[in-house]
Design a protein around this motif. Structure first.
Motif, PDB file in Angstrom:
ATOM      1  N   VAL A   1       0.844  -1.194   0.000  1.00 49.39           N
ATOM      2  CA  VAL A   1       0.000   0.000   0.000  1.00 49.39           C
ATOM      3  C   VAL A   1       0.881   1.247   0.000  1.00 49.39           C
ATOM      4  O   VAL A   1       1.756   1.401   0.862  1.00 49.39           O
ATOM      5  N   ALA A   2       0.641   2.133  -0.932  1.00 54.89           N
ATOM      6  CA  ALA A   2       1.413   3.379  -1.030  1.00 54.89           C
ATOM      7  C   ALA A   2       0.732   4.480  -0.228  1.00 54.89           C
ATOM      8  O   ALA A   2      -0.502   4.561  -0.170  1.00 54.89           O
ATOM      9  N   VAL A   3       1.539   5.339   0.386  1.00 55.69           N
ATOM     10  CA  VAL A   3       1.008   6.486   1.128  1.00 55.69           C
ATOM     11  C   VAL A   3       2.142   7.481   1.364  1.00 55.69           C
ATOM     12  O   VAL A   3       3.313   7.092   1.450  1.00 55.69           O
ATOM     13  N   ALA A   4       1.796   8.745   1.434  1.00 56.22           N
ATOM     14  CA  ALA A   4       2.785   9.780   1.737  1.00 56.22           C
ATOM     15  C   ALA A   4       2.873   9.940   3.246  1.00 56.22           C
ATOM     16  O   ALA A   4       1.880  10.281   3.899  1.00 56.22           O
ATOM     17  N   LYS A   5       4.034   9.665   3.802  1.00 54.01           N
ATOM     18  CA  LYS A   5       4.209   9.717   5.245  1.00 54.01           C
ATOM     19  C   LYS A   5       3.883  11.101   5.792  1.00 54.01           C
ATOM     20  O   LYS A   5       4.282  12.116   5.236  1.00 54.01           O
ATOM     21  N   GLY A   6       3.131  11.125   6.897  1.00 57.73           N
ATOM     22  CA  GLY A   6       2.810  12.387   7.548  1.00 57.73           C
ATOM     23  C   GLY A   6       1.625  13.124   6.960  1.00 57.73           C
ATOM     24  O   GLY A   6       1.215  14.158   7.487  1.00 57.73           O
TER      25      GLY A   6
ATOM     26  N   PHE B   1      -4.912   9.003  18.629  1.00 58.03           N
ATOM     27  CA  PHE B   1      -4.555   7.758  17.944  1.00 58.03           C
ATOM     28  C   PHE B   1      -3.096   7.778  17.509  1.00 58.03           C
ATOM     29  O   PHE B   1      -2.378   6.780  17.656  1.00 58.03           O
ATOM     30  N   GLN B   2      -2.673   8.892  16.981  1.00 57.05           N
ATOM     31  CA  GLN B   2      -1.293   8.999  16.512  1.00 57.05           C
ATOM     32  C   GLN B   2      -0.296   8.900  17.666  1.00 57.05           C
ATOM     33  O   GLN B   2       0.801   8.358  17.516  1.00 57.05           O
ATOM     34  N   PHE B   3      -0.682   9.399  18.845  1.00 58.44           N
ATOM     35  CA  PHE B   3       0.195   9.272  20.016  1.00 58.44           C
ATOM     36  C   PHE B   3       0.252   7.825  20.481  1.00 58.44           C
ATOM     37  O   PHE B   3       1.338   7.291  20.780  1.00 58.44           O
TER      38      PHE B   3
ATOM     39  N   LYS C   1       2.418   5.852  18.461  1.00 59.28           N
ATOM     40  CA  LYS C   1       3.805   6.319  18.536  1.00 59.28           C
ATOM     41  C   LYS C   1       4.267   6.985  17.244  1.00 59.28           C
ATOM     42  O   LYS C   1       5.457   7.007  16.934  1.00 59.28           O
ATOM     43  N   ASN C   2       3.295   7.520  16.495  1.00 55.05           N
ATOM     44  CA  ASN C   2       3.652   8.300  15.302  1.00 55.05           C
ATOM     45  C   ASN C   2       3.963   9.744  15.658  1.00 55.05           C
ATOM     46  O   ASN C   2       4.589  10.462  14.883  1.00 55.05           O
TER      47      ASN C   2
END
Length: 336
Positions: A146-151, A305-307, A310-311
């Motif tokens: 799966v492709a995605v742009a990080k952040g 959710f991101q915390f 651990k993102n």
């Protein structure tokens, strides 16, 4: 003699008082004139053309800001994260970007303010798969690429969607690609799915290259976008933040009043059919409104959710960077 001495003293006092007032007025006038001396407002946009393309061509921002002696400089970016990085180094003042870059910026301690909502977030982000793909559900992504742009906001949407489906990121191969790399990979079969945003959703679905596996409306995971400003700039020039939003309102009013012209213009800019642009505007209709409590709570869900995932490295309270005073002021006194 005493009478004349008293009169002379009174006249001297009046003279000093009048001079002081004149000097005060002169100083205040000079200060007002010099307040923006040498100031250049740096506005960031994602790509060229579109709503801001019309404003740039007509020099709507330049016209309004130059009335105050302020210059305007434009900077183009591929996605949100580089925009917040530019703000961190004081190289950018305004930007429009998705929810995840906003959260990542706040968590990283980049001083920004959210000044209005730009997109409602229901259909502007999705996970798409090739039209002939056998993938029917999120569960089918297990073991796939799966492709995605990080952040990006799509990055957040992908991870929250996987979590809802009971999948871990380790259950599939997530490949971090920017849009200019992800599009050819998607078309060539280099990836099995792509978490992205519009216009790429509409371009691929209307041209028969892809179909939507899930989006915000189906999943209930919203991906609103926002307009932000560098905090130091806002604190120093609040009236210029309001002016930025006023010009944005003017651009939106033009688009609303000239829909056919706008569609044709945007299609020619991207060299794609008008139908694709029409679909894009339907999925990602631009707005410029105060951030509601509902949207603030949804943004907080994403931050939490991101915390937990651990993102981002620390817990944040997103309501502390939302400031509706500027858009409320812009709505009260539109440009003439």
């Amino acid at each position: 003699m005493k009478r004349y001495s008293t009169l002379l003293i009174v006249l001297l006092i009046l003279s000093v008082f009048t001079t002081a007032c004149a000097n005060s007025e002169k100083t205040e006038g000079t200060d007002a004139k010099n307040k923006y001396e040498g100031l250049t407002v740096k506005i960031g946009v994602q790509g060229s053309g579109g709503l801001f393309g019309k404003a740039r061509e007509e020099k709507w921002y330049e016209t309004e800001f130059e009335k105050l002696g302020v210059k305007v400089e434009w900077a183009e970016f591929l996605s949100g994260p580089p925009m917040t990085e530019a703000m961190a180094s004081n190289k950018l003042d305004f930007a429009g970007l998705g929810n995840m870059p906003v959260i990542a910026a706040q968590a990283a301690g980049i001083p920004i303010k959210v000044i209005s909502q730009a997109i409602d977030g229901k259909n502007n982000v999705a996970i798409i798969v090739p039209t002939n793909s056998t993938i029917q559900s999120l569960a089918d992504l297990k073991g796939k690429k799966v492709a995605v742009a990080k952040g990006s906001n799509a990055y957040n949407f992908l991870y929250r969607s996987l979590d809802d489906a009971g999948l871990k990121d380790s259950d599939l191969e997530i490949i971090q690609l920017q849009t200019d790399e992800a599009q050819p990979a998607f078309e060539s079969g280099g990836v099995d799915a792509w978490a992205t945003w519009d216009p790429y959703i509409t371009i691929n679905t209307l041209t028969g290259k892809g179909k939507v596996l899930t989006d915000g409306e189906q999943s209930g995971i919203l991906s609103p976008s926002f307009y932000i400003v560098r905090e130091e700039f806002a604190n120093k020039y609040p009236e210029l933040v309001t002016l930025y939003l006023k010009v944005l309102n003017k651009s939106l009013a033009w688009e609303e009043a000239n829909q056919d012209v706008a569609l044709d213009r945007y299609a020619k800019e991207r060299n794609i059919p008008v139908e694709v642009i029409k679909g894009t505007l339907t999925r990602s209709k631009s707005i410029n409104i105060p951030v509601s409590d509902e949207i603030s709570k949804e943004l907080q869900k994403t931050a939490d959710f991101q915390f937990e995932s651990k993102n981002i490295r620390k817990e944040i309270e997103v309501s502390t960077i939302i400031d509706n005073q500027y858009i409320e002021a812009a709505d009260k006194e539109p440009l003439k």
